[in-house]
Design a protein around this motif. Structure first.
Motif: not given
Length: 144
Positions: A93-103, A108-110, A127-133, A137-139
């Motif tokens: 959940p926190a990683a998702e939140h900070h991915a959105q903040a980064a965007l 970029t998604v890249d 970690a790689y699998s979680l990041g890809i997940e 969900a974003l893209e």
């Protein structure tokens, strides 16, 4: 002064609840990063107020402002770093939140993918699998 004496010296404003202007200031910092203030942040503030520990909230929130908003990396890079750290720790959940903040800060998604590929070094396949997940969900990835 002994450690015990330091530990038992209450802060001057320990029992003073957060003022509306303090709440507005803290809200503004969350809104600048995420677009809103999480229910979790407000809950932390309410519980601390109720238990007479608003002083700790002030310290935490002022430290967040210093570490995030006054950071030499800038918001975009800093949020990419936090995203990578949270992915490596498996904190979805926190990683998702900070991915959105980064965007929101212009990443970029890249760039998110580059962070996930780097997180693989310290966090492995989980970690790689979680990041890809999170990225998926974003893209949504088109079917082959």
């Amino acid at each position: 002064m002994s450690v015990q004496a330091l530990a038992s010296s209450p802060a001057q404003d320990a029992g003073t609840a957060l003022t509306p202007s303090e709440r507005d200031r803290y809200d503004a910092n969350y809104i600048a990063l995420f677009g809103d203030v999480s229910e979790n942040a407000h809950r932390r503030w309410e519980v601390a107020d109720r238990l007479g520990r608003a002083d700790l909230v002030r310290l935490i929130e002022d430290l967040r402002i210093k570490a995030i908003h006054e950071n030499s990396l800038g918001i975009k890079v800093q949020q990419l770093v936090q995203f990578g750290q949270l992915v490596a720790l498996g904190k979805k959940p926190a990683a998702e939140h900070h991915a959105q903040a980064a965007l929101k800060a212009g990443a970029t998604v890249d760039e998110l993918l580059g962070v996930v590929e780097t997180a693989f070094i310290t966090g492995g396949v989980p970690a790689y699998s979680l990041g890809i997940e999170i990225i998926a969900a974003l893209e949504p990835v088109p079917a082959r």
